[in-house]
Scaffold this motif. Structure first.
Motif, PDB file in Angstrom:
ATOM      1  N   ILE A 289       0.831  -1.209   0.000  1.00  0.00           N
ATOM      2  CA  ILE A 289       0.000   0.000   0.000  1.00  0.00           C
ATOM      3  C   ILE A 289       0.864   1.258   0.000  1.00  0.00           C
ATOM      4  N   LEU A 290       1.898   1.275   0.835  1.00  0.00           N
ATOM      5  CA  LEU A 290       2.761   2.457   0.908  1.00  0.00           C
ATOM      6  C   LEU A 290       3.541   2.655  -0.387  1.00  0.00           C
ATOM      7  N   GLN A 291       3.927   1.558  -1.016  1.00  0.00           N
ATOM      8  CA  GLN A 291       4.645   1.643  -2.292  1.00  0.00           C
ATOM      9  C   GLN A 291       3.755   2.252  -3.378  1.00  0.00           C
ATOM     10  N   ILE A 292       2.526   1.753  -3.496  1.00  0.00           N
ATOM     11  CA  ILE A 292       1.603   2.277  -4.502  1.00  0.00           C
ATOM     12  C   ILE A 292       1.234   3.721  -4.178  1.00  0.00           C
ATOM     13  N   SER A 293       1.107   4.038  -2.899  1.00  0.00           N
ATOM     14  CA  SER A 293       0.799   5.418  -2.495  1.00  0.00           C
ATOM     15  C   SER A 293       1.868   6.380  -3.011  1.00  0.00           C
ATOM     16  N   ALA A 294       3.126   6.020  -2.841  1.00  0.00           N
ATOM     17  CA  ALA A 294       4.219   6.880  -3.313  1.00  0.00           C
ATOM     18  C   ALA A 294       4.162   7.079  -4.822  1.00  0.00           C
ATOM     19  N   GLN A 295       3.717   6.051  -5.541  1.00  0.00           N
ATOM     20  CA  GLN A 295       3.629   6.141  -6.999  1.00  0.00           C
ATOM     21  C   GLN A 295       2.529   7.092  -7.460  1.00  0.00           C
ATOM     22  N   MET A 296       1.637   7.467  -6.551  1.00  0.00           N
ATOM     23  CA  MET A 296       0.545   8.375  -6.906  1.00  0.00           C
ATOM     24  C   MET A 296       0.949   9.845  -6.825  1.00  0.00           C
ATOM     25  N   THR A 297       2.142  10.129  -6.346  1.00  0.00           N
ATOM     26  CA  THR A 297       2.581  11.507  -6.147  1.00  0.00           C
ATOM     27  C   THR A 297       2.492  12.383  -7.401  1.00  0.00           C
ATOM     28  N   PRO A 298       2.915  11.915  -8.579  1.00  0.00           N
ATOM     29  CA  PRO A 298       2.846  12.793  -9.765  1.00  0.00           C
ATOM     30  C   PRO A 298       1.436  13.256 -10.102  1.00  0.00           C
ATOM     31  N   TYR A 299       0.425  12.429  -9.781  1.00  0.00           N
ATOM     32  CA  TYR A 299      -0.958  12.792 -10.104  1.00  0.00           C
ATOM     33  C   TYR A 299      -1.532  13.752  -9.060  1.00  0.00           C
ATOM     34  N   ALA A 300      -1.226  13.494  -7.804  1.00  0.00           N
ATOM     35  CA  ALA A 300      -1.701  14.384  -6.739  1.00  0.00           C
ATOM     36  C   ALA A 300      -1.042  15.755  -6.836  1.00  0.00           C
ATOM     37  N   SER A 301       0.196  15.802  -7.325  1.00  0.00           N
ATOM     38  CA  SER A 301       0.906  17.072  -7.458  1.00  0.00           C
ATOM     39  C   SER A 301       0.717  17.701  -8.836  1.00  0.00           C
ATOM     40  N   ARG A 302      -0.156  17.109  -9.646  1.00  0.00           N
ATOM     41  CA  ARG A 302      -0.555  17.630 -10.970  1.00  0.00           C
ATOM     42  C   ARG A 302       0.584  17.707 -11.972  1.00  0.00           C
ATOM     43  N   LYS A 303       1.600  16.864 -11.771  1.00  0.00           N
ATOM     44  CA  LYS A 303       2.628  16.780 -12.798  1.00  0.00           C
ATOM     45  C   LYS A 303       2.110  16.002 -14.009  1.00  0.00           C
ATOM     46  N   LYS A 304       1.217  15.062 -13.722  1.00  0.00           N
ATOM     47  CA  LYS A 304       0.543  14.271 -14.751  1.00  0.00           C
ATOM     48  C   LYS A 304      -0.889  14.061 -14.300  1.00  0.00           C
ATOM     49  N   ARG A 305      -1.732  13.587 -15.206  1.00  0.00           N
ATOM     50  CA  ARG A 305      -3.064  13.166 -14.797  1.00  0.00           C
ATOM     51  C   ARG A 305      -3.301  11.735 -15.254  1.00  0.00           C
ATOM     52  N   CYS A 306      -4.287  11.092 -14.661  1.00  0.00           N
ATOM     53  CA  CYS A 306      -4.524   9.678 -14.912  1.00  0.00           C
ATOM     54  C   CYS A 306      -6.019   9.428 -15.057  1.00  0.00           C
ATOM     55  N   HIS A 307      -6.382   8.603 -16.033  1.00  0.00           N
ATOM     56  CA  HIS A 307      -7.806   8.316 -16.243  1.00  0.00           C
ATOM     57  C   HIS A 307      -8.081   6.808 -16.228  1.00  0.00           C
ATOM     58  N   VAL A 308      -7.314   6.083 -15.411  1.00  0.00           N
ATOM     59  CA  VAL A 308      -7.440   4.630 -15.370  1.00  0.00           C
ATOM     60  C   VAL A 308      -8.815   4.184 -14.868  1.00  0.00           C
ATOM     61  N   LEU A 309      -9.502   5.021 -14.074  1.00  0.00           N
ATOM     62  CA  LEU A 309     -10.827   4.659 -13.559  1.00  0.00           C
ATOM     63  C   LEU A 309     -11.944   5.441 -14.262  1.00  0.00           C
ATOM     64  N   GLU A 310     -11.676   5.915 -15.472  1.00  0.00           N
ATOM     65  CA  GLU A 310     -12.710   6.619 -16.222  1.00  0.00           C
ATOM     66  C   GLU A 310     -13.929   5.712 -16.402  1.00  0.00           C
ATOM     67  N   GLY A 311     -15.086   6.210 -16.026  1.00  0.00           N
ATOM     68  CA  GLY A 311     -16.322   5.430 -16.103  1.00  0.00           C
ATOM     69  C   GLY A 311     -16.709   4.753 -14.802  1.00  0.00           C
ATOM     70  N   ALA A 312     -15.771   4.625 -13.881  1.00  0.00           N
ATOM     71  CA  ALA A 312     -16.062   4.001 -12.583  1.00  0.00           C
ATOM     72  C   ALA A 312     -16.732   5.013 -11.652  1.00  0.00           C
ATOM     73  N   ILE A 313     -17.564   4.512 -10.734  1.00  0.00           N
ATOM     74  CA  ILE A 313     -18.319   5.370  -9.826  1.00  0.00           C
ATOM     75  C   ILE A 313     -18.022   5.006  -8.377  1.00  0.00           C
ATOM     76  N   LEU A 314     -17.640   6.028  -7.602  1.00  0.00           N
ATOM     77  CA  LEU A 314     -17.501   5.913  -6.152  1.00  0.00           C
ATOM     78  C   LEU A 314     -18.736   6.506  -5.495  1.00  0.00           C
ATOM     79  N   SER A 315     -19.357   5.751  -4.585  1.00  0.00           N
ATOM     80  CA  SER A 315     -20.394   6.310  -3.717  1.00  0.00           C
ATOM     81  C   SER A 315     -19.747   6.667  -2.383  1.00  0.00           C
ATOM     82  N   ASN A 316     -19.749   7.942  -2.078  1.00  0.00           N
ATOM     83  CA  ASN A 316     -19.128   8.478  -0.863  1.00  0.00           C
ATOM     84  C   ASN A 316     -20.246   8.685   0.160  1.00  0.00           C
ATOM     85  N   LEU A 317     -20.400   7.766   1.095  1.00  0.00           N
ATOM     86  CA  LEU A 317     -21.504   7.812   2.056  1.00  0.00           C
ATOM     87  C   LEU A 317     -20.974   8.263   3.412  1.00  0.00           C
ATOM     88  N   PHE A 318     -21.257   9.489   3.791  1.00  0.00           N
ATOM     89  CA  PHE A 318     -20.736  10.031   5.049  1.00  0.00           C
ATOM     90  C   PHE A 318     -21.903  10.422   5.957  1.00  0.00           C
TER      91      PHE A 318
END
Length: 337
Positions: free
Chosen positions: A23-52
């Motif tokens: 988990i920590l390894q994959i988290s570190a790999q997400m840095t370029p997207y969170a910092s807007r150096k790149k963007r990613c659309h691997v989950l295009e079409g997928a839906i998250l239901s955020n129930l709070f």
């Protein structure tokens, strides 16, 4: 290795060191997207239901942001009174319906073990965003990621860690989950600074002690803050029987620059799950620490996006496809400067 694809993330007890490292390894790999150096659309079409079903700012927005940064869409429900649960619908029935609309669900609920009950009725992965005073597994993972990131500056890791947990340890689900994760590492010293009535539950203390770690229980800051990391928590007023009871403990363990300079190491890292209560009568983490390089609370909050991106990628089985779906960022951003 733990299988993540299609699985619920309900408790840190699911993880061993190998799974956490993944988990920590994959988290570190997400840095370029969170910092807007790149963007990613691997989950295009997928839906998250955020129930709070319990108030949240950082966790709710962080989950939504993480999913959006992977290209997915987010549907949100905020407040139990706005749902059919207020009409008597069971968590199981709600899960059956909402999971039919979704690819993954993130959920927070004020009752302990409620997310587990909900997951029994869900046909898609459910990620626990906090269930009462029980657990907050994604917070614990982002806390661990933050500790690892901060300790790297001092050539240290998660083993041989000296950490102080301070404040409302009885009701603080963040420190419950973090303690369980820390028990998996080697030679950790955990000092728990809290009033006796708000001390860590015995079951958590036993988990750490049984794993061979040194656990110190104290009601005194003086002489007990010389450590690698201080993890401060607020008084969880919403968990007390009354506001008056919570007031008995508010402001007892305020950390400010004077206390820091007097009792801490020069490089002691300060963490807090936020929100910090900055009212004068509470002020558990003073704003006079804001210019301190070792105040990690805002980096900690940003790390939540990385960890939740990783969990979405793992539970939906796309962690090995991320770079195949990269695109350049074509809008102005100051995040990657």
């Amino acid at each position: 290795m733990m299988k993540f694809q299609g699985k619920h993330i309900l408790s840190v007890s699911q993880f061993d060191r190998e799974a956490i490292a993944k988990i920590l390894q994959i988290s570190a790999q997400m840095t370029p997207y969170a910092s807007r150096k790149k963007r990613c659309h691997v989950l295009e079409g997928a839906i998250l239901s955020n129930l709070f079903f319990e108030p949240s700012t950082r966790t709710r927005v962080s989950f939504g942001t993480a999913f959006n940064l992977l290209g997915g869409s987010v549907r949100e429900t905020v407040g139990q009174e706005n749902t059919s649960l207020s009409k008597g619908e069971s968590l199981f029935d709600t899960a059956q319906v909402i999971s039919g609309y979704s690819d993954v669900i993130a959920m927070r609920h004020p009752q302990m073990h409620s997310v587990d009950q909900f997951a029994l009725g869900s046909t898609v992965p459910v990620i626990n965003g906090g269930d009462g005073a029980n657990e907050h597994p994604t917070q614990a993972l982002l806390d661990l990621f933050t500790i690892q990131s901060e300790m790297m500056h001092f050539n240290k890791g998660l083993d041989d860690l000296n950490i102080v947990l301070m404040g409302d340890l009885k009701h603080g689900r963040t420190v419950h989950s973090l303690s369980k994760l820390l028990s998996l590492y080697d030679n950790v010293k955990i000092t728990m600074v809290a009033p006796k009535a708000l001390q860590m539950p015995d079951s958590i203390i036993s988990t750490l002690s049984d794993a061979g770690h040194e656990v110190v229980l104290t009601e005194t800051m003086e002489g007990n803050l010389y450590c690698d990391v201080i993890y401060q928590t607020r008084i969880q007023q919403e968990r007390f029987a009354s506001k008056d009871e919570a007031e008995l403990y508010r402001g007892h363990f305020s950390l400010n620059k004077s206390v820091y300079q007097k009792y801490c190491q020069e490089n002691t890292v300060i963490m807090h799950p936020l929100p910090r209560d900055s009212r004068p009568e509470a002020n558990e983490l003073d704003t006079d620490l804001n210019d301190l390089d070792n105040l990690a609370i805002f980096r900690q909050a940003q790390n939540g996006v990385l960890v939740r991106m990783a969990l979405f990628a793992l539970t939906l089985g796309v962690e090995d496809q991320i770079t195949n779906y990269e695109k350049p960022v074509n809008w102005y951003t100051n995040k990657n400067l």
